[in-house]
Every structure is written in C-alpha cells, then in structure tokens.
Design a protein around this motif. Structure first.
Motif, PDB file in Angstrom:
ATOM      1  N   ASP A 102       0.861  -1.184   0.000  1.00  0.00           N
ATOM      2  CA  ASP A 102       0.000   0.000   0.000  1.00  0.00           C
ATOM      3  C   ASP A 102       0.901   1.239   0.000  1.00  0.00           C
ATOM      4  OD1 ASP A 102      -1.603   2.139   0.557  1.00  0.00           O
ATOM      5  OD2 ASP A 102      -2.511   1.287   2.370  1.00  0.00           O
ATOM      6  N   PRO A 103       0.902   1.994  -1.106  1.00  0.00           N
ATOM      7  CA  PRO A 103       1.811   3.150  -1.184  1.00  0.00           C
ATOM      8  C   PRO A 103       1.464   4.252  -0.177  1.00  0.00           C
ATOM      9  CG  PRO A 103       0.383   3.065  -3.112  1.00  0.00           C
ATOM     10  CD  PRO A 103       0.130   1.821  -2.335  1.00  0.00           C
ATOM     11  N   GLY A 104       0.225   4.207   0.346  1.00  0.00           N
ATOM     12  CA  GLY A 104      -0.195   5.239   1.292  1.00  0.00           C
ATOM     13  C   GLY A 104       0.180   4.944   2.744  1.00  0.00           C
ATOM     14  N   LYS A 105       0.637   3.739   3.014  1.00  0.00           N
ATOM     15  CA  LYS A 105       0.917   3.319   4.405  1.00  0.00           C
ATOM     16  C   LYS A 105       2.106   4.062   5.017  1.00  0.00           C
ATOM     17  CE  LYS A 105      -1.257  -0.319   6.516  1.00  0.00           C
ATOM     18  NZ  LYS A 105      -1.219  -1.646   5.885  1.00  0.00           N
ATOM     19  N   ILE A 106       3.201   4.114   4.259  1.00  0.00           N
ATOM     20  CA  ILE A 106       4.406   4.778   4.784  1.00  0.00           C
ATOM     21  C   ILE A 106       4.776   5.902   3.819  1.00  0.00           C
ATOM     22  CG2 ILE A 106       6.775   4.433   5.608  1.00  0.00           C
ATOM     23  CD1 ILE A 106       6.112   1.338   5.295  1.00  0.00           C
ATOM     24  N   ARG A 107       4.793   7.117   4.353  1.00  0.00           N
ATOM     25  CA  ARG A 107       5.085   8.236   3.453  1.00  0.00           C
ATOM     26  C   ARG A 107       6.541   8.680   3.636  1.00  0.00           C
ATOM     27  NH1 ARG A 107       2.730  11.758  -0.003  1.00  0.00           N
ATOM     28  NH2 ARG A 107       3.830  13.756  -0.148  1.00  0.00           N
ATOM     29  N   PHE A 108       7.345   8.384   2.638  1.00  0.00           N
ATOM     30  CA  PHE A 108       8.737   8.828   2.655  1.00  0.00           C
ATOM     31  C   PHE A 108       8.835  10.231   2.055  1.00  0.00           C
ATOM     32  CE2 PHE A 108       9.228   4.118   2.613  1.00  0.00           C
ATOM     33  CZ  PHE A 108       9.864   4.016   3.847  1.00  0.00           C
ATOM     34  N   PRO A 109       9.865  11.017   2.475  1.00  0.00           N
ATOM     35  CA  PRO A 109       9.944  12.410   2.007  1.00  0.00           C
ATOM     36  C   PRO A 109      10.203  12.518   0.507  1.00  0.00           C
ATOM     37  CG  PRO A 109      11.954  11.784   3.167  1.00  0.00           C
ATOM     38  CD  PRO A 109      10.985  10.653   3.353  1.00  0.00           C
ATOM     39  N   ARG A 110       9.576  13.530  -0.102  1.00  0.00           N
ATOM     40  CA  ARG A 110       9.834  13.839  -1.510  1.00  0.00           C
ATOM     41  C   ARG A 110      10.847  14.966  -1.547  1.00  0.00           C
ATOM     42  NH1 ARG A 110       6.072  10.126  -0.543  1.00  0.00           N
ATOM     43  NH2 ARG A 110       4.623   9.720  -2.249  1.00  0.00           N
ATOM     44  N   SER A 111      11.934  14.764  -2.251  1.00  0.00           N
ATOM     45  CA  SER A 111      12.929  15.836  -2.311  1.00  0.00           C
ATOM     46  C   SER A 111      12.829  16.552  -3.654  1.00  0.00           C
ATOM     47  CB  SER A 111      14.321  15.226  -2.120  1.00  0.00           C
ATOM     48  OG  SER A 111      15.280  16.218  -2.328  1.00  0.00           O
ATOM     49  N   TYR A 112      12.168  17.730  -3.631  1.00  0.00           N
ATOM     50  CA  TYR A 112      11.977  18.464  -4.886  1.00  0.00           C
ATOM     51  C   TYR A 112      13.093  19.474  -5.134  1.00  0.00           C
ATOM     52  CZ  TYR A 112       7.276  16.494  -5.092  1.00  0.00           C
ATOM     53  OH  TYR A 112       6.220  15.634  -5.154  1.00  0.00           O
ATOM     54  N   LEU A 113      13.923  19.734  -4.120  1.00  0.00           N
ATOM     55  CA  LEU A 113      14.921  20.820  -4.176  1.00  0.00           C
ATOM     56  C   LEU A 113      14.170  22.090  -4.556  1.00  0.00           C
ATOM     57  CD1 LEU A 113      17.810  18.873  -5.959  1.00  0.00           C
ATOM     58  CD2 LEU A 113      17.542  19.286  -3.510  1.00  0.00           C
ATOM     59  N   ASP A 114      14.705  22.889  -5.465  1.00  0.00           N
ATOM     60  CA  ASP A 114      14.000  24.082  -5.936  1.00  0.00           C
ATOM     61  C   ASP A 114      12.931  23.620  -6.935  1.00  0.00           C
ATOM     62  OD1 ASP A 114      13.150  26.295  -7.324  1.00  0.00           O
ATOM     63  OD2 ASP A 114      15.124  27.239  -7.384  1.00  0.00           O
ATOM     64  N   LYS A 115      11.646  23.914  -6.608  1.00  0.00           N
ATOM     65  CA  LYS A 115      10.565  23.380  -7.450  1.00  0.00           C
ATOM     66  C   LYS A 115      10.517  23.986  -8.849  1.00  0.00           C
ATOM     67  CE  LYS A 115       6.955  21.001  -5.214  1.00  0.00           C
ATOM     68  NZ  LYS A 115       5.539  20.886  -4.917  1.00  0.00           N
ATOM     69  N   THR A 116      11.254  25.101  -9.056  1.00  0.00           N
ATOM     70  CA  THR A 116      11.248  25.696 -10.394  1.00  0.00           C
ATOM     71  C   THR A 116      12.440  25.198 -11.220  1.00  0.00           C
ATOM     72  OG1 THR A 116      12.569  27.595  -9.721  1.00  0.00           O
ATOM     73  CG2 THR A 116      10.165  27.801  -9.505  1.00  0.00           C
ATOM     74  N   ARG A 117      13.286  24.395 -10.592  1.00  0.00           N
ATOM     75  CA  ARG A 117      14.448  23.896 -11.322  1.00  0.00           C
ATOM     76  C   ARG A 117      14.349  22.373 -11.507  1.00  0.00           C
ATOM     77  NH1 ARG A 117      18.262  27.940 -11.692  1.00  0.00           N
ATOM     78  NH2 ARG A 117      19.820  26.402 -12.259  1.00  0.00           N
ATOM     79  N   PHE A 118      15.327  21.808 -12.199  1.00  0.00           N
ATOM     80  CA  PHE A 118      15.151  20.423 -12.640  1.00  0.00           C
ATOM     81  C   PHE A 118      16.235  19.465 -12.142  1.00  0.00           C
ATOM     82  CE2 PHE A 118      13.091  23.395 -15.480  1.00  0.00           C
ATOM     83  CZ  PHE A 118      11.775  22.970 -15.310  1.00  0.00           C
ATOM     84  N   ASP A 119      16.922  19.869 -11.068  1.00  0.00           N
ATOM     85  CA  ASP A 119      17.892  18.962 -10.469  1.00  0.00           C
ATOM     86  C   ASP A 119      17.161  17.984  -9.541  1.00  0.00           C
ATOM     87  OD1 ASP A 119      20.005  19.950 -11.796  1.00  0.00           O
ATOM     88  OD2 ASP A 119      20.804  21.153 -10.149  1.00  0.00           O
ATOM     89  N   PHE A 120      17.802  16.873  -9.290  1.00  0.00           N
ATOM     90  CA  PHE A 120      17.212  15.833  -8.431  1.00  0.00           C
ATOM     91  C   PHE A 120      18.160  15.513  -7.279  1.00  0.00           C
ATOM     92  CE2 PHE A 120      15.749  15.012 -12.753  1.00  0.00           C
ATOM     93  CZ  PHE A 120      14.385  14.801 -12.590  1.00  0.00           C
ATOM     94  N   SER A 121      17.588  14.967  -6.202  1.00  0.00           N
ATOM     95  CA  SER A 121      18.399  14.388  -5.129  1.00  0.00           C
ATOM     96  C   SER A 121      17.622  13.210  -4.558  1.00  0.00           C
ATOM     97  CB  SER A 121      18.662  15.423  -4.032  1.00  0.00           C
ATOM     98  OG  SER A 121      19.203  14.756  -2.914  1.00  0.00           O
ATOM     99  N   PHE A 122      18.241  12.046  -4.529  1.00  0.00           N
ATOM    100  CA  PHE A 122      17.555  10.856  -4.006  1.00  0.00           C
ATOM    101  C   PHE A 122      18.198  10.330  -2.726  1.00  0.00           C
ATOM    102  CE2 PHE A 122      16.456  10.863  -8.555  1.00  0.00           C
ATOM    103  CZ  PHE A 122      15.081  10.946  -8.426  1.00  0.00           C
ATOM    104  N   SER A 123      19.232  11.011  -2.238  1.00  0.00           N
ATOM    105  CA  SER A 123      19.911  10.477  -1.053  1.00  0.00           C
ATOM    106  C   SER A 123      19.025  10.590   0.190  1.00  0.00           C
ATOM    107  CB  SER A 123      21.260  11.164  -0.843  1.00  0.00           C
ATOM    108  OG  SER A 123      21.054  12.528  -0.636  1.00  0.00           O
ATOM    109  N   GLY A 124      18.171  11.634   0.267  1.00  0.00           N
ATOM    110  CA  GLY A 124      17.291  11.823   1.429  1.00  0.00           C
ATOM    111  C   GLY A 124      16.263  10.702   1.533  1.00  0.00           C
TER     112      GLY A 124
END
Ligand code: KG4
Ligand code: ZN
Length: 339
Positions: A191-213
């Motif tokens: 169930d994807p709704g059971k455990i909510r892990f953080p979404r790392s958007y960084l700057d929402k107007t830019r297009f870089d990613f970070s998945f370490s968090g």
C-alpha cells in the motif's frame, strides 16, 4: 545505411544491426547479472573480463539474427562513454579494429545520447523538440532535445541516480541485485499510502534531483522496524517507489510546461517501471502532452539505441579517429558527439 552498434559501457555486452537509425534488424544483449549478483553490484574487473569473452559471439549473433553478412554493414557505432573504463575499452577497441580491417566508417557515441535516441526505434517517434527524462542506474537527468544530435541539459541528479536508489533500497531490504524490477514487483503487493517517505523536490522551479534523502529515510525506517520487517516490506517498497515516482513526474511535467514543449520521452532502465510509465502518462494526458516510452527491451542498455544515435552522427559527417579514447563521465561534453 546499415549500422552495427556495439555497447559495453557497464555489465551488458550488446550488438545490434539497425537500418537508417530506426529499423531494428537484430538486437542481442548478453547480460552479466548472474555473475555480479553474488557481489550485490557490478564488479568492474569481472565486467571487463566477461565483455572480452562475449563480444565476438554477440557480434556474430547480431549479424546472424539480422541475416546480414559482414560486408553489407556500412558503418559501426560504439559507446564511447560514460561508463566503466575497462568495459568501454573492450567494445571500443573491438569496434575500431573491425572498422579498420573492413575499411568502413565508425563513430563513438555517448551512452546517454543512445538512450535519448531509443524512442526513434519505435513506430511513432516524437518530433523535435521534446523533453526527455532519462532515468537509469547511472544517470537521472532532464533534457530539452532539439535534434538527433543536439540537446540541452535542464537538470540532473546531485547525488544518486534513480535506478541506483532502487538498487540500494533493494540491498537494504535484502532483495538482491539489481533492485528495480524486484522493488516494482513487491510494490504491487503493498500500500503506497501506508508509509510516506519524504519527496525531495529541491528548488521546485528547477530540474535537479536528489535521491539520497529518500534513501536515508528508508534506511532509518528499516532500522526502527527491524523486528517486523517481513510484514512491512511490501509497503516500504510501494512507499519508496511512489516517493521517487512523484518527484520524477513532477519535474518532467514541469519541464514540459515551462518550455511549452508538447512531447515527453521517458528513457533508460527505470523507464521500465510500470508505476512511472502510468503516472507520467496520466499527468501528461491531463495537460494535452504526448508521451513516448520505448518497449521494455529498449529501456535497459542495448546496442540498437547506440546504432540509432550513431547513424545520425555519421549522417552529419562525424567520424571516429584512430586516436579516440573512451571516457568515464559525461562532464560538460556535448551529449551527441565525441568531441
Ligand atoms: O539503463 P540501464 O539498463 O543501465 C544504466 O545505464 O544504468 O538501467 C539500469 C537500472 C538499474 O538501476 C535497475 O534497477 C533499474 O534500471 N530498473 C528499474 C526497473 N527495471 C530496471 N527501476 C525501477 N523499476 C523497474 N521496473
Ligand atoms: Zn544505460
């Protein structure tokens, strides 16, 4: 033009015969997964040694499957980088040698340009410009693709690639290597709704990613619930997958909207992820955007995409030189030529 492509950037030995950059006559991929699995990841030296063993049989198989004799091949295209140096050198030296003996043109191709061109191996390819989300085990980036040989990088990951995050989380959960497919299968039961892990958007107007968090949050959750892990494992997989997919979908849709680009391509190994494919398609439909995703066999590493990208370089007059060398990282090299 009949181009024979060769790909040995990581742990797949691949060769393919492709006509005019879009019609696949054969595509042979020899995977080393079973060899690396006991080590929980790719062991570079083992990868090189196994490319040496496989390259000639894979090359011959590609010609045989295509029903094309060697003398009918007009040119060779080979992955020049980025990737593991020892692995790249096997395919690159092999292709150079074949081209020189046969006195036919050849060209070095960026593995990333190969993934970007994989959508042209399908029957309904995008027109230019289009936004590409390239998600693989080594890379996660968004490009504005303006031609077969030109693209601008809009953003990329600052730490792990999306596929790498899948692989690391799978390792934490004791699910083996590679982890993407296993996590995706397990997530279907959770169930994807059971455990909510953080979404790392960084700057929402830019297009870089970070998945370490996200990765760290999953690790913490696993440590805190180690007694009850078997009951929670499917929910962890589903929660993690959704956290990654949400960020990827948000960024690629925002990139298309910002650039007023009507077409999106989803390429690379992680583009095989069913949840990602359906979420991007659903969000795109709401905004009247068209989505192009290659067949599963063209998402993972293959040589048909290298032949496709190479064809367009050859058509624009670019040729490999006897002194050309491989490279491990893309840095700020242009994606689509070997300068
Ligand atoms: O493009 P690719 O074959 O090799 C690289 O260039 O890295 O991508 C391999 C990556 C691995 O990290 C693998 O775990 C991931 O793609 N992958 C997936 C799925 N299938 C493969 N990730 C998520 N869901 C999948 N179904
Ligand atoms: Zn790849």
């Amino acid at each position: 033009m009949i181009v024979l492509g060769i790909e040995t950037s990581c742990d797949e030995t691949a060769a393919a015969v492709v006509v005019d950059g879009h019609r696949i006559l054969s595509s042979v991929v020899s995977s080393q997964i079973a060899i690396h699995r006991p080590f929980g990841g790719v062991v570079p030296e083992l990868a090189s040694r196994n490319h040496i063993k496989s390259i000639l049989p894979v090359y011959r198989q590609a010609l045989e499957d295509a029903c094309v004799s060697e003398d009918k091949v007009n040119a060779l295209a080979v992955t020049q980088g980025p990737g593991l140096i020892g692995s790249l050198l096997v395919g690159f030296s092999f292709a150079k040698a074949i081209a020189m003996v046969r006195k036919i043109p050849w060209v070095g191709v960026s593995h990333l340009a190969g993934h970007l061109n994989s959508v042209f191996l399908e029957s309904d390819p995008p027109t230019f410009p289009y936004i590409a989300l390239l998600v693989s085990g080594g890379h996660t980036a968004i490009y504005l693709v303006t031609s077969h040989t030109e693209s601008d990088t809009m953003g990329q990951t600052r730490d792990d690639a999306a596929g790498e995050a899948f692989d690391k989380v799978a390792k934490m959960l004791g699910l083996g290597y590679p982890g993407g497919g296993v996590i995706a299968a397990l997530a279907r039961q959770g169930d994807p709704g059971k455990i909510r892990f953080p979404r790392s958007y960084l700057d929402k107007t830019r297009f870089d990613f970070s998945f370490s968090g996200i990765k760290t949050a999953v690790n913490r959750y696993i440590q805190e619930h180690s007694q009850d892990l078997p009951n929670r494992i499917a929910d962890i997989a589903a929660g993690f997958q959704d956290a990654v997919v949400d960020v990827l979908v948000y960024k690629v849709i925002t990139a298309a909207v910002t650039t007023e680009c009507k077409r999106i391509a989803l390429v690379g190994g992680v583009a095989a992820n069913e949840r990602l494919r359906s979420a991007v398609t659903a969000e795109a439909e709401k905004r009247g955007l068209t989505v192009h995703i290659p067949a599963l066999s063209l998402c993972g590493d293959n040589a048909a995409m290298i032949a496709a990208a190479g064809y367009h370089l050859l058509e624009s007059g670019i040729r490999g030189d006897v002194t050309d060398d491989v490279y491990s990282r893309q840095f700020n090299r242009p994606l689509t030529n070997n300068a």
